[in-house]
Design a protein around this motif. Structure first.
Motif, PDB file in Angstrom:
ATOM      1  N   ALA A  44       0.840  -1.210   0.000  1.00 57.38           N
ATOM      2  CA  ALA A  44       0.000   0.000   0.000  1.00 57.38           C
ATOM      3  C   ALA A  44       0.869   1.252   0.000  1.00 57.38           C
ATOM      4  O   ALA A  44       0.542   2.237  -0.675  1.00 57.38           O
ATOM      5  CB  ALA A  44      -0.937  -0.015   1.202  1.00 57.38           C
ATOM      6  N   LEU A  45       1.966   1.228   0.739  1.00 53.73           N
ATOM      7  CA  LEU A  45       2.891   2.361   0.705  1.00 53.73           C
ATOM      8  C   LEU A  45       3.456   2.556  -0.699  1.00 53.73           C
ATOM      9  O   LEU A  45       3.491   3.666  -1.223  1.00 53.73           O
ATOM     10  CB  LEU A  45       4.050   2.142   1.676  1.00 53.73           C
ATOM     11  N   ARG A  46       3.880   1.464  -1.279  1.00 56.76           N
ATOM     12  CA  ARG A  46       4.498   1.526  -2.608  1.00 56.76           C
ATOM     13  C   ARG A  46       3.539   2.101  -3.643  1.00 56.76           C
ATOM     14  O   ARG A  46       3.928   2.879  -4.497  1.00 56.76           O
ATOM     15  CB  ARG A  46       4.969   0.137  -3.038  1.00 56.76           C
ATOM     16  N   THR A  47       2.272   1.755  -3.549  1.00 61.15           N
ATOM     17  CA  THR A  47       1.315   2.178  -4.569  1.00 61.15           C
ATOM     18  C   THR A  47       0.615   3.498  -4.252  1.00 61.15           C
ATOM     19  O   THR A  47       0.107   4.141  -5.163  1.00 61.15           O
ATOM     20  CB  THR A  47       0.254   1.081  -4.801  1.00 61.15           C
ATOM     21  N   ASN A  48       0.578   3.920  -2.986  1.00 59.23           N
ATOM     22  CA  ASN A  48      -0.179   5.113  -2.614  1.00 59.23           C
ATOM     23  C   ASN A  48       0.655   6.337  -2.262  1.00 59.23           C
ATOM     24  O   ASN A  48       0.104   7.432  -2.172  1.00 59.23           O
ATOM     25  CB  ASN A  48      -1.108   4.805  -1.431  1.00 59.23           C
ATOM     26  N   VAL A  49       1.933   6.172  -2.039  1.00 56.06           N
ATOM     27  CA  VAL A  49       2.776   7.292  -1.652  1.00 56.06           C
ATOM     28  C   VAL A  49       3.431   7.856  -2.902  1.00 56.06           C
ATOM     29  O   VAL A  49       4.058   7.129  -3.667  1.00 56.06           O
ATOM     30  CB  VAL A  49       3.841   6.855  -0.622  1.00 56.06           C
ATOM     31  N   GLY A  50       3.261   9.156  -3.093  1.00 56.92           N
ATOM     32  CA  GLY A  50       3.800   9.803  -4.277  1.00 56.92           C
ATOM     33  C   GLY A  50       5.154  10.434  -4.028  1.00 56.92           C
ATOM     34  O   GLY A  50       5.644  10.476  -2.891  1.00 56.92           O
ATOM     35  N   PRO A  51       5.773  10.974  -5.080  1.00 56.00           N
ATOM     36  CA  PRO A  51       7.111  11.545  -4.961  1.00 56.00           C
ATOM     37  C   PRO A  51       7.188  12.766  -4.040  1.00 56.00           C
ATOM     38  O   PRO A  51       8.245  13.064  -3.502  1.00 56.00           O
ATOM     39  CB  PRO A  51       7.484  11.920  -6.396  1.00 56.00           C
ATOM     40  N   ALA A  52       6.087  13.457  -3.821  1.00 54.97           N
ATOM     41  CA  ALA A  52       6.095  14.629  -2.934  1.00 54.97           C
ATOM     42  C   ALA A  52       5.664  14.272  -1.513  1.00 54.97           C
ATOM     43  O   ALA A  52       5.605  15.137  -0.649  1.00 54.97           O
ATOM     44  CB  ALA A  52       5.170  15.708  -3.492  1.00 54.97           C
ATOM     45  N   ASP A  53       5.370  13.006  -1.265  1.00 64.24           N
ATOM     46  CA  ASP A  53       4.910  12.554   0.048  1.00 64.24           C
ATOM     47  C   ASP A  53       6.065  12.108   0.925  1.00 64.24           C
ATOM     48  O   ASP A  53       7.155  11.818   0.445  1.00 64.24           O
ATOM     49  CB  ASP A  53       3.932  11.380  -0.106  1.00 64.24           C
ATOM     50  N   VAL A  54       5.795  12.025   2.212  1.00 59.54           N
ATOM     51  CA  VAL A  54       6.737  11.486   3.190  1.00 59.54           C
ATOM     52  C   VAL A  54       6.099  10.230   3.771  1.00 59.54           C
ATOM     53  O   VAL A  54       4.951  10.266   4.202  1.00 59.54           O
ATOM     54  CB  VAL A  54       7.018  12.492   4.328  1.00 59.54           C
ATOM     55  N   ALA A  55       6.822   9.133   3.771  1.00 59.75           N
ATOM     56  CA  ALA A  55       6.335   7.888   4.352  1.00 59.75           C
ATOM     57  C   ALA A  55       7.292   7.443   5.450  1.00 59.75           C
ATOM     58  O   ALA A  55       8.503   7.582   5.321  1.00 59.75           O
ATOM     59  CB  ALA A  55       6.222   6.797   3.297  1.00 59.75           C
ATOM     60  N   MET A  56       6.727   6.934   6.539  1.00 56.37           N
ATOM     61  CA  MET A  56       7.531   6.433   7.649  1.00 56.37           C
ATOM     62  C   MET A  56       6.980   5.084   8.077  1.00 56.37           C
ATOM     63  O   MET A  56       5.776   4.880   8.073  1.00 56.37           O
ATOM     64  CB  MET A  56       7.446   7.371   8.847  1.00 56.37           C
ATOM     65  N   ILE A  57       7.883   4.218   8.451  1.00 62.96           N
ATOM     66  CA  ILE A  57       7.492   2.925   9.015  1.00 62.96           C
ATOM     67  C   ILE A  57       8.164   2.798  10.374  1.00 62.96           C
ATOM     68  O   ILE A  57       9.369   2.996  10.495  1.00 62.96           O
ATOM     69  CB  ILE A  57       7.933   1.744   8.128  1.00 62.96           C
ATOM     70  N   PHE A  58       7.363   2.479  11.371  1.00 59.25           N
ATOM     71  CA  PHE A  58       7.896   2.185  12.702  1.00 59.25           C
ATOM     72  C   PHE A  58       7.688   0.691  12.909  1.00 59.25           C
ATOM     73  O   PHE A  58       6.550   0.214  12.925  1.00 59.25           O
ATOM     74  CB  PHE A  58       7.128   2.987  13.760  1.00 59.25           C
ATOM     75  N   ILE A  59       8.772  -0.037  13.003  1.00 62.02           N
ATOM     76  CA  ILE A  59       8.688  -1.487  13.186  1.00 62.02           C
ATOM     77  C   ILE A  59       9.306  -1.842  14.530  1.00 62.02           C
ATOM     78  O   ILE A  59      10.469  -1.536  14.780  1.00 62.02           O
ATOM     79  CB  ILE A  59       9.415  -2.252  12.063  1.00 62.02           C
ATOM     80  N   ALA A  60       8.518  -2.465  15.363  1.00 59.32           N
ATOM     81  CA  ALA A  60       9.013  -2.949  16.647  1.00 59.32           C
ATOM     82  C   ALA A  60       8.734  -4.442  16.690  1.00 59.32           C
ATOM     83  O   ALA A  60       7.601  -4.866  16.543  1.00 59.32           O
ATOM     84  CB  ALA A  60       8.310  -2.237  17.799  1.00 59.32           C
ATOM     85  N   GLY A  61       9.761  -5.212  16.812  1.00 57.14           N
ATOM     86  CA  GLY A  61       9.574  -6.657  16.825  1.00 57.14           C
ATOM     87  C   GLY A  61      10.909  -7.358  16.764  1.00 57.14           C
ATOM     88  O   GLY A  61      11.947  -6.793  17.112  1.00 57.14           O
ATOM     89  N   HIS A  62      10.866  -8.572  16.287  1.00 57.32           N
ATOM     90  CA  HIS A  62      12.064  -9.398  16.217  1.00 57.32           C
ATOM     91  C   HIS A  62      12.361  -9.732  14.770  1.00 57.32           C
ATOM     92  O   HIS A  62      11.486  -9.721  13.925  1.00 57.32           O
ATOM     93  CB  HIS A  62      11.874 -10.693  17.011  1.00 57.32           C
ATOM     94  N   GLY A  63      13.587 -10.044  14.520  1.00 57.09           N
ATOM     95  CA  GLY A  63      14.002 -10.466  13.204  1.00 57.09           C
ATOM     96  C   GLY A  63      15.237 -11.326  13.320  1.00 57.09           C
ATOM     97  O   GLY A  63      15.814 -11.468  14.400  1.00 57.09           O
ATOM     98  N   MET A  64      15.620 -11.897  12.205  1.00 56.30           N
ATOM     99  CA  MET A  64      16.822 -12.725  12.195  1.00 56.30           C
ATOM    100  C   MET A  64      17.341 -12.861  10.775  1.00 56.30           C
ATOM    101  O   MET A  64      16.615 -12.603   9.812  1.00 56.30           O
ATOM    102  CB  MET A  64      16.554 -14.088  12.828  1.00 56.30           C
ATOM    103  N   ASN A  65      18.582 -13.256  10.677  1.00 52.34           N
ATOM    104  CA  ASN A  65      19.212 -13.505   9.382  1.00 52.34           C
ATOM    105  C   ASN A  65      19.143 -14.981   9.052  1.00 52.34           C
ATOM    106  O   ASN A  65      19.245 -15.836   9.930  1.00 52.34           O
ATOM    107  CB  ASN A  65      20.676 -13.069   9.407  1.00 52.34           C
ATOM    108  N   ASP A  66      19.009 -15.263   7.746  1.00 55.63           N
ATOM    109  CA  ASP A  66      19.074 -16.655   7.319  1.00 55.63           C
ATOM    110  C   ASP A  66      20.537 -17.047   7.146  1.00 55.63           C
ATOM    111  O   ASP A  66      21.448 -16.254   7.416  1.00 55.63           O
ATOM    112  CB  ASP A  66      18.247 -16.882   6.048  1.00 55.63           C
TER     113      ASP A  66
END
Length: 98
Positions: A44-66
Motif C-alpha cells: 500500500a505504501l508503494r502504490t499510494n505514496v507519491g514523490p512529494a509525500d513522506v512515508a515512515m514505518i515504525f517497526i518494533a519486533g524481532h528479526g533474524m538472518n538466514d
C-alpha cells in the motif's frame, strides 16, 4: 499497541496541519501483524505514496538472518525454521519504500 507504538503514532498525528498537511496513521499490532498484512501494508505504501509525500514505518519486533545473511522481520505468524515462507524479507520492506 505498546507504548512506543502508540507514542510514535500520536506524535505523527499531532503533526497534521503543522509539519504535514495530512497524516495517515495505520497500525498493525500483535495478532494483526501477520506476514500477509505486513506485506499488504508495504505494498500500500508503494502504490499510494507519491514523490512529494513522506512515508515512515515504525517497526518494533524481532528479526533474524538466514544462513545467507539475509535479514527477515518475524511477524506474528513467522516461524524461525521457515523464514522464506513465513517471515518478511528486508528487501520487501526496502522496495516498498523505494
Amino acid at each position: 499497541m505498546s507504548a512506543s507504538d502508540s507514542d510514535f503514532a500520536a506524535a505523527m498525528q499531532r503533526q497534521e496541519g503543522r509539519l504535514y498537511r495530512r497524516v495517515i496513521v495505520r497500525t498493525l499490532t500483535d495478532k494483526q501483524a501477520t506476514r500477509a498484512e505486513v506485506l499488504r501494508e508495504v505494498d500500500a505504501l508503494r502504490t499510494n505514496v507519491g514523490p512529494a509525500d513522506v512515508a515512515m514505518i515504525f517497526i518494533a519486533g524481532h528479526g533474524m538472518n538466514d544462513a545467507g545473511g539475509n535479514y527477515f522481520f518475524l511477524p506474528h505468524d513467522g516461524q524461525h525454521d521457515k523464514l522464506a515462507t513465513t517471515a518478511v524479507p528486508q528487501k520487501a520492506i526496502v522496495s516498498g519504500l523505494s
